[in-house]
Motif scaffolding. Structure first.
Motif, PDB file in Angstrom:
ATOM      1  N   SER A   1     -15.174  26.185  13.156  1.00 52.14           N
ATOM      2  CA  SER A   1     -16.206  27.093  12.642  1.00 52.14           C
ATOM      3  C   SER A   1     -16.765  27.995  13.737  1.00 52.14           C
ATOM      4  O   SER A   1     -17.336  29.057  13.440  1.00 52.14           O
TER       5      SER A   1
ATOM      6  N   THR B   1      -9.609  23.145   3.144  1.00 52.82           N
ATOM      7  CA  THR B   1      -9.352  21.823   3.717  1.00 52.82           C
ATOM      8  C   THR B   1      -8.079  21.193   3.179  1.00 52.82           C
ATOM      9  O   THR B   1      -7.263  20.656   3.946  1.00 52.82           O
TER      10      THR B   1
ATOM     11  N   SER C   1     -21.909  19.995  10.993  1.00 52.00           N
ATOM     12  CA  SER C   1     -20.713  20.775  10.645  1.00 52.00           C
ATOM     13  C   SER C   1     -20.980  21.687   9.457  1.00 52.00           C
ATOM     14  O   SER C   1     -20.557  22.849   9.438  1.00 52.00           O
ATOM     15  N   ARG C   2     -21.709  21.183   8.464  1.00 53.08           N
ATOM     16  CA  ARG C   2     -22.032  22.002   7.289  1.00 53.08           C
ATOM     17  C   ARG C   2     -22.960  23.149   7.661  1.00 53.08           C
ATOM     18  O   ARG C   2     -22.805  24.265   7.162  1.00 53.08           O
ATOM     19  N   TRP C   3     -23.915  22.877   8.548  1.00 53.12           N
ATOM     20  CA  TRP C   3     -24.853  23.927   8.963  1.00 53.12           C
ATOM     21  C   TRP C   3     -24.128  25.025   9.736  1.00 53.12           C
ATOM     22  O   TRP C   3     -24.337  26.217   9.466  1.00 53.12           O
TER      23      TRP C   3
ATOM     24  N   ASN D   1     -15.311  25.742  -4.346  1.00 52.09           N
ATOM     25  CA  ASN D   1     -15.860  25.638  -3.005  1.00 52.09           C
ATOM     26  C   ASN D   1     -14.830  26.080  -1.966  1.00 52.09           C
ATOM     27  O   ASN D   1     -13.726  25.540  -1.904  1.00 52.09           O
TER      28      ASN D   1
ATOM     29  N   LEU E   1     -14.662  25.813   1.353  1.00 55.24           N
ATOM     30  CA  LEU E   1     -14.281  24.832   2.356  1.00 55.24           C
ATOM     31  C   LEU E   1     -13.358  23.773   1.770  1.00 55.24           C
ATOM     32  O   LEU E   1     -12.412  23.332   2.422  1.00 55.24           O
TER      33      LEU E   1
ATOM     34  N   VAL F   1     -21.864  15.331  10.050  1.00 54.42           N
ATOM     35  CA  VAL F   1     -21.591  15.960   8.753  1.00 54.42           C
ATOM     36  C   VAL F   1     -22.585  17.096   8.514  1.00 54.42           C
ATOM     37  O   VAL F   1     -22.201  18.214   8.145  1.00 54.42           O
ATOM     38  N   LEU F   2     -23.860  16.813   8.737  1.00 51.96           N
ATOM     39  CA  LEU F   2     -24.893  17.833   8.540  1.00 51.96           C
ATOM     40  C   LEU F   2     -24.718  18.995   9.512  1.00 51.96           C
ATOM     41  O   LEU F   2     -24.861  20.163   9.131  1.00 51.96           O
TER      42      LEU F   2
ATOM     43  N   SER G   1     -15.443  16.258  10.477  1.00 53.92           N
ATOM     44  CA  SER G   1     -16.628  17.023  10.865  1.00 53.92           C
ATOM     45  C   SER G   1     -16.495  17.587  12.274  1.00 53.92           C
ATOM     46  O   SER G   1     -16.851  18.736  12.540  1.00 53.92           O
TER      47      SER G   1
ATOM     48  N   TRP H   1     -20.968  25.772   9.573  1.00 58.84           N
ATOM     49  CA  TRP H   1     -20.094  26.458   8.612  1.00 58.84           C
ATOM     50  C   TRP H   1     -20.871  27.486   7.790  1.00 58.84           C
ATOM     51  O   TRP H   1     -20.438  28.626   7.627  1.00 58.84           O
ATOM     52  N   ARG H   2     -22.043  27.091   7.292  1.00 62.34           N
ATOM     53  CA  ARG H   2     -22.849  28.021   6.483  1.00 62.34           C
ATOM     54  C   ARG H   2     -23.340  29.195   7.314  1.00 62.34           C
ATOM     55  O   ARG H   2     -23.332  30.344   6.843  1.00 62.34           O
TER      56      ARG H   2
END
Length: 266
Positions: free
Chosen positions: A172, A114, A250-252, A108, A110, A247-248, A165, A254-255
Motif C-alpha cells: 500500500s 487479493t 493495514s486497512r487504514w 470490495n 481489496l 489488521v487495523l 496485513s 490502504w484507505r
C-alpha cells in the motif's frame, strides 16, 4: 449474509478460472511446483545439517524444530495459494493506473485484488509440511486433543491474517512512494530469518522488534509453541493484540492510499 455469500461465490469463480488457466499452461504449473518443492528440500537440508552439530536450539528439540519447519511450510503454501500473487501485484496496478478498473467493480476492491491470482500449484507444498507436522507430533509423543487441533488451526489462521496485513502495508505504500523495492527486500530478509530461526532464540530488543514492531517471528513460532509446548495467556494476548493492531493499520493505510490515488487520477 448476502455479502458473505457473494464473496464466497467470487472465491469459487477465481479458483475455477485459475485452475482452468493453469491447466492450459501445464508447464508453468509444474515448474512453479518444482521450484516450491526444491526450496523446501534446500531448507530441509540446511535444517538437517544444523542438527548434525547440536542437540537443541534454545531448549527446542530436533522434533520441535521439525514441527516448526512443517508449520512454516504449511503457512507458506497457504499464503502462496491464497493471496501472495494477488497482493504482490498491487504496486504494479497502482503505478500503471490499472486500479481504476477494480474501483469500478461492484465488489470490495481489496477483496478482488487479493484473491484474483490464487496459485493452485502452491497448495501442494502444504503436503510435505503436514507430513513433517504429523511426524514430529508422533516422535514428540504429543497427546492430540480437540483443543490442540482447534487452537493450532486458529493460530494458523491468525498468522495468515498477520502475514497478509504485513504484506498489504508494504504494497500500500506504493500509493505514496514511487519505488518500494528496498522494503520488499527488507520483507524478504525478515521472512527468511523468522521462518528459519524460531522466535524463542531472540532476546531483548531483537525480540521486541520481531515480536511486536515487525512481528515476523510470531508467524511460525507461535503455532509450534502452542502445539508442542505451552503458550501462556500473556502470549495469547500478545498475539491477538499484534494481529488486531496490524489488521487495523493495514486497512487504514490502504484507505488513505485510495484517497490519494483518487485525487491523483482526477
Amino acid at each position: 449474509m448476502k455479502t458473505i455469500t457473494r464473496h464466497l461465490r467470487l472465491i469459487k469463480m477465481f479458483f475455477s478460472f485459475r485452475m482452468s488457466n493453469q491447466m492450459i499452461y501445464r508447464a508453468s504449473f509444474w515448474t512453479a511446483f518444482f521450484v516450491d518443492v526444491s526450496l523446501f528440500l534446500i531448507h530441509l537440508a540446511v535444517f538437517q545439517t544444523l542438527f548434525f552439530n547440536v542437540d537443541s536450539i534454545n531448549g527446542w528439540s530436533k522434533y520441535q524444530m521439525v514441527f516448526f519447519v512443517g508449520t512454516f511450510t504449511l503457512i507458506d503454501g497457504l499464503e502462496m495459494w491464497l493471496y501472495f500473487f494477488g497482493v504482490t501485484s498491487i504496486p504494479m496496478k497502482i503505478r500503471e493506473g490499472k486500479l481504476d478498473i477494480y474501483l469500478t467493480k461492484p465488489v470490495n476492491t481489496l477483496f478482488w485484488l487479493t484473491f484474483e491470482n490464487m496459485d493452485i500449484g502452491s497448495a501442494f507444498i502444504c503436503i510435505p509440511g503436514i507430513i513433517m507436522i504429523v511426524t514430529a507430533s508422533i516422535n514428540l509423543g504429543i497427546r492430540i486433543t480437540l483443543w490442540k487441533i482447534l487452537g493450532y488451526i486458529l493460530l494458523l489462521m491468525l498468522m495468515l491474517v498477520l502475514l497478509y496485513s504485513l504484506m498489504l502495508i508494504i504494497r500500500s505504500l506504493s500509493f505514496f512512494f514511487i519505488k518500494t523495492g528496498a522494503l520488499d527486500e527488507l520483507e524478504g530478509e525478515l521472512i527468511s530469518i523468522s521462518f528459519r530461526v524460531p522466535g524463542v532464540v531472540f532476546r531483548g530488543i531483537t525480540k521486541l522488534i520481531l515480536y511486536v514492531l515487525l512481528p515476523y517471528a510470531l508467524i511460525a513460532t507461535i503455532p509450534t509453541q502452542f502445539f508442542t509446548d505451552v503458550l501462556s495467556g500473556d502470549m495469547w494476548l500478545l498475539v491477538l493484540g499484534v494481529v488486531t493492531a496490524f489488521v487495523l493499520l493495514s486497512r487504514w493505510i490502504w484507505r488513505m492510499g485510495l484517497k490519494r490515488y483518487g485525487s491523483a487520477s482526477s
